[in-house]
Scaffold this motif. Structure first.
Motif, PDB file in Angstrom:
ATOM      1  N   GLN B 548      -2.639   9.500  10.301  1.00 15.37           N
ATOM      2  CA  GLN B 548      -2.286  10.765  10.900  1.00 15.37           C
ATOM      3  C   GLN B 548      -2.449  11.934  10.189  1.00 15.37           C
ATOM      4  N   ASN B 549      -2.450  13.107  10.546  1.00 15.69           N
ATOM      5  CA  ASN B 549      -2.909  14.261   9.702  1.00 15.69           C
ATOM      6  C   ASN B 549      -2.142  14.318   8.424  1.00 15.69           C
ATOM      7  N   ASN B 550      -0.805  13.702   8.457  1.00 11.04           N
ATOM      8  CA  ASN B 550       0.104  13.901   7.241  1.00 11.04           C
ATOM      9  C   ASN B 550       0.241  12.201   6.490  1.00 11.04           C
ATOM     10  N   LEU B 551      -0.548  11.362   7.168  1.00 17.82           N
ATOM     11  CA  LEU B 551      -0.389   9.921   6.588  1.00 17.82           C
ATOM     12  C   LEU B 551      -1.716   9.395   6.265  1.00 17.82           C
ATOM     13  N   SER B 552      -2.025   8.986   5.366  1.00 18.99           N
ATOM     14  CA  SER B 552      -3.255   8.394   4.721  1.00 18.99           C
ATOM     15  C   SER B 552      -3.000   7.141   4.225  1.00 18.99           C
ATOM     16  N   LEU B 553      -4.060   6.262   4.188  1.00 19.00           N
ATOM     17  CA  LEU B 553      -4.034   4.796   3.680  1.00 19.00           C
ATOM     18  C   LEU B 553      -5.381   4.616   2.946  1.00 19.00           C
ATOM     19  N   SER B 554      -5.446   4.264   1.903  1.00 16.89           N
ATOM     20  CA  SER B 554      -6.692   3.827   1.146  1.00 16.89           C
ATOM     21  C   SER B 554      -6.527   2.501   0.472  1.00 16.89           C
ATOM     22  N   ALA B 555      -7.442   1.734   0.341  1.00 14.73           N
ATOM     23  CA  ALA B 555      -7.670   0.392  -0.363  1.00 14.73           C
ATOM     24  C   ALA B 555      -9.055   0.204  -0.833  1.00 14.73           C
ATOM     25  N   ASP B 556      -8.905  -0.162  -2.099  1.00 15.86           N
ATOM     26  CA  ASP B 556     -10.342  -0.402  -2.686  1.00 15.86           C
ATOM     27  C   ASP B 556     -10.301  -1.717  -3.593  1.00 15.86           C
ATOM     28  N   ASN B 588     -17.257 -11.875 -23.484  1.00 16.85           N
ATOM     29  CA  ASN B 588     -17.666 -11.447 -22.183  1.00 16.85           C
ATOM     30  C   ASN B 588     -16.468 -11.540 -21.022  1.00 16.85           C
ATOM     31  N   THR B 589     -16.324 -10.480 -20.479  1.00 15.97           N
ATOM     32  CA  THR B 589     -15.090 -10.688 -19.443  1.00 15.97           C
ATOM     33  C   THR B 589     -15.493 -10.291 -18.128  1.00 15.97           C
ATOM     34  N   LYS B 590     -14.565 -10.582 -17.185  1.00 13.58           N
ATOM     35  CA  LYS B 590     -14.754  -9.954 -15.850  1.00 13.58           C
ATOM     36  C   LYS B 590     -13.290  -9.467 -15.429  1.00 13.58           C
ATOM     37  N   THR B 591     -13.123  -8.380 -14.791  1.00 11.99           N
ATOM     38  CA  THR B 591     -11.950  -7.967 -14.378  1.00 11.99           C
ATOM     39  C   THR B 591     -12.113  -7.638 -12.900  1.00 11.99           C
ATOM     40  N   GLN B 592     -11.263  -8.049 -12.063  1.00 11.48           N
ATOM     41  CA  GLN B 592     -11.135  -7.519 -10.671  1.00 11.48           C
ATOM     42  C   GLN B 592      -9.766  -7.519 -10.080  1.00 11.48           C
ATOM     43  N   GLY B 593      -9.749  -6.636  -9.163  1.00 11.19           N
ATOM     44  CA  GLY B 593      -8.374  -6.379  -8.385  1.00 11.19           C
ATOM     45  C   GLY B 593      -8.465  -5.340  -7.256  1.00 11.19           C
ATOM     46  N   ILE B 594      -7.366  -4.909  -6.890  1.00 11.88           N
ATOM     47  CA  ILE B 594      -7.495  -3.835  -5.587  1.00 11.88           C
ATOM     48  C   ILE B 594      -6.432  -2.682  -6.133  1.00 11.88           C
ATOM     49  N   ASP B 595      -6.884  -1.712  -5.602  1.00 15.49           N
ATOM     50  CA  ASP B 595      -5.897  -0.376  -5.742  1.00 15.49           C
ATOM     51  C   ASP B 595      -5.746   0.106  -4.150  1.00 15.49           C
ATOM     52  N   VAL B 596      -4.523   0.321  -3.823  1.00 18.69           N
ATOM     53  CA  VAL B 596      -3.877   0.528  -2.445  1.00 18.69           C
ATOM     54  C   VAL B 596      -3.288   1.775  -2.752  1.00 18.69           C
ATOM     55  N   ALA B 597      -3.122   2.801  -1.924  1.00 20.61           N
ATOM     56  CA  ALA B 597      -2.428   4.097  -1.882  1.00 20.61           C
ATOM     57  C   ALA B 597      -2.041   4.655  -0.686  1.00 20.61           C
ATOM     58  N   ILE B 598      -0.918   4.925  -0.279  1.00 20.00           N
ATOM     59  CA  ILE B 598      -0.453   5.534   0.816  1.00 20.00           C
ATOM     60  C   ILE B 598       0.108   6.910   0.657  1.00 20.00           C
ATOM     61  N   LYS B 599      -0.309   7.851   1.404  1.00 17.18           N
ATOM     62  CA  LYS B 599       0.283   9.241   1.184  1.00 17.18           C
ATOM     63  C   LYS B 599       0.667   9.785   2.371  1.00 17.18           C
ATOM     64  N   TYR B 600       1.980  10.384   2.505  1.00 20.55           N
ATOM     65  CA  TYR B 600       2.724  10.869   3.560  1.00 20.55           C
ATOM     66  C   TYR B 600       3.363  12.046   3.151  1.00 20.55           C
ATOM     67  N   GLU B 601       3.267  13.062   4.121  1.00 17.75           N
ATOM     68  CA  GLU B 601       3.943  14.360   3.867  1.00 17.75           C
ATOM     69  C   GLU B 601       4.484  14.957   5.272  1.00 17.75           C
ATOM     70  N   THR B 602       5.638  15.369   5.354  1.00 16.72           N
ATOM     71  CA  THR B 602       6.180  16.014   6.585  1.00 16.72           C
ATOM     72  C   THR B 602       7.119  17.015   6.406  1.00 16.72           C
ATOM     73  N   LYS B 603       7.482  17.630   7.493  1.00 12.35           N
ATOM     74  CA  LYS B 603       8.619  18.691   7.326  1.00 12.35           C
ATOM     75  C   LYS B 603       9.598  18.300   8.118  1.00 12.35           C
ATOM     76  N   LEU B 604      10.871  18.051   7.436  1.00 11.13           N
ATOM     77  CA  LEU B 604      12.031  17.589   8.357  1.00 11.13           C
ATOM     78  C   LEU B 604      12.670  18.704   9.184  1.00 11.13           C
TER      79      LEU B 604
END
Lengths: 172, 749
Positions: B548-556, B588-604
């Motif tokens: 929504q315009n006030n709710l976003s989700l990202s995952a990488d 020598n190394t390998k690193t792997q993983g995920i980042d997830v972010a959810i952002k929400y804003e609203t006027k009550l």
């Protein structure tokens, strides 16, 4: 089939609806809003309220869409786009985009001579002789107004607008 | 079908824009002044700022408002508060590391994070972390040299970016943007203490803005902090464990002076002085490190670090045409770390030993010259530039008593931190030149960025790196993105030129420990080779969905492979009761993983603003192979340090409730499990939750009062089982100081 198509269109519209409000959208709205606080003194025979955009690299279609059915000073709004100073004709507002920095001095001279209300986001615009400058602090829009040009033979900026803007000395 | 799809899409976009803008148009001008636009970030691109959410690569932005509402005053704490995957620990009894807070991203090293201020590389600390900390064998940027009150916002790029910025941009890049035009002058103060173990702090900050012509400005900020030590010693043990007692003064300046003809002169400056003191291990009365005639009951040596840090940037930029701009800048950064030892002795000097010593110090200077050009034509943005960097690393010897063998015993040097000896003294320099190019192109809903950077170092040679990132906007609300790149970490001068001699071991089983340069004949005889660059390979892929315009989700998802990571070898015995160690390209190394972010804003309904950010970060580092022949592959402790001493995952839940005149900021963090090795025993520490709360009340338009706390429920990490001297592991990602409560006040003018 028609129902499916309708649902698809609506869902597509709604999914697009949820986009963050951008600086460009806000600037497009504020240009029209501040126009309500400016009084054009000379007899204005134009049937439309004209906003001219100098070098339109900024707004995409925001202005056209927004002002398609709007009125400013009881006149329908017409959006003109020009690429150089010679193309500037009669206009109520001239919006000078960020990409016009190198032409700014010449534009200001031209608009001062013709008493045109100019609005821009360019740094130092109001102090360099422009009329209204838009700027952002912590993601919020703010206005600067050049105190030398608030009351000209062609237009007058209302005290209400002056009270919420930062007034700067300009016209150097 | 394709044509109809495009028509449909255009139609829906037009309707969307109209609905959006109409909603804004209904607002009054005053209401429009309160509308917050999208967050923009400059990082990761040389073609100007853009909406961070729709970047080709994952970017997080921490705003000035969020920082202010959190009540936090130290940059490491701010990053730890907002960024899942950022780790900054609280070392103690680790010599110099107690006094310099460094940070890591994605479980990698502090020197694998590049830190920028206003987009320009910030120098690292001169300190080399040598002992039981996450950054062992590296020098990181001291993040607390920047007064938080001066920060406009922070951009965090979670991707390899060496092809754009050069060395160190492996785990990510942190870009700190200082306050620019139009910010309110303010003063603030904060007083707090830990619930248990002391740690009283008092801090005062000031920010002052002066407008210059044509939207120029001079911003100045200063911060002063007095922090008392904390003590969480194990029962029956005489060695306190806690944060150092320190006085910290920081000063910052940010200037823009626009001139005629579209020329801007700009600059920034940072200055930091820190006087910080913490203890080493207690020396028992009967220890052969003690002299009972001087300390009948034993003694607790103190290491007193005096740190000066300064940086200065001057630049000039302008436009040649409406589409072509240029930027020329010079940045100089300097860090000096000087060791003093108090309440100690040099056992080998008998009763002639002083009890205070000047143990010498380290310094690092970095001067960077950049020339950048940018040109836009059609739908292309092309940016390129040249960089010249000069670096100098020096070691200054301590006073003679701090290192000499006085003959009374073989236990030479100041207890706590033996001084640098004349043989350690070095004044080395190197330079490097770099050329870089980036091309950005948009084709309809596709965006491409191609970057390359060539760099030649005077000491170890040349590197060439590449990055390709692309995104596809499936629809306005959905963006798919991916990037692939190569990168590197140049061995720092502190890694190639550092040397010292110390004493290690237990109370009565001590050995002389030499940390050697790789060029030292002894090191070469033990297998040392000239250091080469760590080389990395990166891949990131993910999506952003604006639900929504006030709710976003990202995952990488991310994958980072690093070859030839630089470490300190194990202790290698030589001669009689002597051991040596040196830096080596060990693993020598390998690193792997995920980042997830959810952002929400609203006027009550009650008109309150509610912001919620939830983020999750998971990363796992695994050693793929060992290059080194000194036995790191047999060291459970060193393997564990790479793979397990940092939490595998983080959860951050941030809530901000704002209803004038009240603001409530609540941050709940979960730190995943980590492990530590002591006496060859592995201990895994369970995940822990920590909660921070700040409640502020605006008593007038200018004045705000707040109360709050960090770790308000007084959570502690599990106690050490195998370490009989220290109660808590220093790898604990949220420290071991328990709850901290404070009051603060701010005044705007």
């Amino acid at each position: 089939m028609q129902i499916i198509k309708f649902i698809f269109i609506i869902s597509f519209i709604l999914s697009n609806l949820y986009g963050a409000s951008s600086e460009d959208e806000l600037k497009a709205v504020v240009i029209g809003k501040v126009s309500h606080f400016i009084k054009w003194k000379k007899e204005d025979t134009s049937k439309e309220f004209i906003i001219t955009v100098f070098q339109n690299h900024a707004f995409d279609s925001h202005l056209d869409i927004l002002y398609k059915d709007k009125k400013i000073h009881n006149k329908p709004v017409k959006i003109n786009y020009v690429e150089n100073i010679q193309e500037i004709e009669f206009t109520h507002i001239l919006y000078v985009t960020k990409h016009s920095q190198k032409d700014q001095e010449a534009i200001i001279k031209h608009t001062q001579k013709n008493s045109i209300v100019t609005i821009s986001e360019n740094k130092g615009f109001a102090q360099r002789g422009g009329v209204i400058q838009l700027y952002f602090v912590s993601q919020k829009i703010r206005l600067k107004i050049n105190n030398e040009v608030t009351d000209t033979p062609n237009f007058k900026i209302s005290s209400r607008l002056l009270s919420i803007a930062k007034i700067v000395k300009g016209n150097d | 079908m394709h044509y109809r799809f495009i028509k449909l899409k255009l139609f829906s976009l037009l309707v969307t824009q109209a609905l959006f803008s109409n909603e804004l148009y209904e607002k009054s001008l005053d209401e429009l002044f309160a509308v917050e636009t999208e967050l923009k970030a400059n990082i990761g691109s040389r073609s100007g700022s853009r909406d961070f959410l729709y970047s080709n690569v994952p970017i997080k932005v921490i705003t000035n408002k969020q920082i202010k509402n959190s009540g936090l005053k130290r940059l490491t704490k701010v990053l730890q508060y907002f960024v899942a995957g950022f780790n900054s620990q609280t070392p103690a009894i680790n010599d110099g590391s107690d006094h310099v807070s460094v940070g890591t991203l994605r479980g990698l090293n502090p020197d694998q994070v590049l830190v920028l201020v206003n987009g320009k590389r910030l120098h690292s600390s001169a300190l080399v972390h040598l002992y039981g900390t996450i950054g062992k064998g590296s020098s990181g940027v001291d993040l607390n040299i920047i007064p938080v009150i001066m920060i406009e916002h922070i951009e965090i790029l979670s991707d390899g970016a060496a092809a754009q910025y050069g060395s160190d941009a492996i785990a990510g890049v942190i870009n700190i943007i200082l306050k620019a035009n139009g910010h309110q002058n303010s003063v603030s103060s904060k007083i707090g203490t830990n619930l248990d173990g002391g740690g009283n702090t008092i801090q005062g900050d000031i920010f002052y803005y002066t407008a210059l012509d044509y939207d120029g400005y001079v911003n100045i900020a200063a911060s002063i902090q007095d922090r008392q030590r904390t003590n969480h010693e194990r029962e029956g043990e005489n060695t306190p464990l806690g944060q150092p007692k320190s006085q910290n003064f920081t000063l910052a300046l940010n200037i823009l002076s626009p001139q005629e003809n579209d020329i801007n002169i700009y600059g920034d400056a940072l200055f930091n002085y820190r006087d910080s003191i913490n203890n080493a291990f207690y020396r028992d009365a009967n220890s052969n490190r003690n002299n009972v005639e001087i300390y009948p009951n034993g003694f607790l040596p103190k290491i007193n670090a005096k740190i000066y840090d300064t940086s200065l940037t001057l630049g000039i930029n302008g436009e040649i045409t409406n589409n072509t701009s240029w930027d020329l800048s010079q940045k100089i950064g300097y860090n000096s770390f000087h060791y003093y030892v108090r309440d100690s002795l040099n056992n080998s000097m008998g009763l002639n030993s002083p009890t205070s010593f000047d143990s010498g110090g380290l310094s690092f200077l970095q001067a960077t010259t950049n020339l950048d050009m940018r040109h836009k034509f059609s739908s292309f943005n092309i940016a390129g530039g040249l960089e010249f960097r000069y670096e100098n690393f020096a070691i200054k010897a301590g006073d003679e008593a701090s290192y000499k063998n006085g003959g009374y015993s073989n236990n030479a040097g100041a207890q706590g931190f033996p001084g640098f000896q004349p043989k350690n003294v070095v004044d080395s320099y190197r330079h490097n030149i770099a050329a870089y190019l980036q091309i950005d192109k948009k084709i309809n809903d596709f965006s491409f960025k191609l970057a390359t950077r060539f760099e030649n170092y005077s000491d170890f040679g040349a590197t060439n790196d590449y990055k390709l990132s692309l995104s596809y906007r499936v629809k306005d609300s959905l963006l798919l993105r991916a990037s692939g790149s190569t990168g590197f970490h140049a061995p720092s001068l502190s890694q190639s030129q550092f040397s010292t001699t110390g004493i290690s071991g237990t109370q009565n089983n001590l050995s002389k420990t030499d940390t050697l340069r790789t060029s030292d004949p002894l090191a070469i005889s033990l297998g040392a080779k000239e250091l080469k660059a760590e080389e990395s390979l990166h891949f990131t892929s993910g999506f952003v969905y604006q639900i929504q315009n006030n709710l976003s989700l990202s995952a990488d998802y991310f994958y980072t492979k690093i070859d030839d990571r630089i470490m300190i070898t194990r202790n290698i015995p030589y001669g009689e009761k002597s051991i040596a160690r040196f830096f080596t390209n060990a693993v020598n190394t390998k690193t792997q993983g995920i980042d997830v972010a959810i952002k929400y804003e609203t006027k009550l309904k009650n008109n309150a603003n509610l912001n919620i950010n939830a983020s999750y970060s998971y990363s796992k580092t695994k050693i793929l192979s060992f290059n080194d022949t000194t036995g790191i592959s047999d060291s459970m402790k060193e393997i564990n340090r790479i793979e397990n001493t940092q939490p595998k995952d983080y959860i951050k839940l941030y809530f901000n409730y704002e209803l004038d005149p009240v603001n409530v900021a609540l941050n709940i963090s979960r730190y995943g499990e980590f492990s530590d090795v002591y006496n060859s025993q592995l201990q895994t520490f369970s995940p822990q939750w920590s909660t921070d709360l700040d409640v502020s009340y605006k008593i007038s338009n200018q004045t705000r009062l707040a109360i709050g706390g960090t770790n308000i429920f007084d959570t502690y990490p599990e106690k050490n089982r195998s370490n009989d001297r220290l109660a808590y592991s220093q790898y604990s990602p949220f420290g071991y100081n328990g709850a901290y409560y404070y009051v603060r006040a701010s005044y705007e003018f």
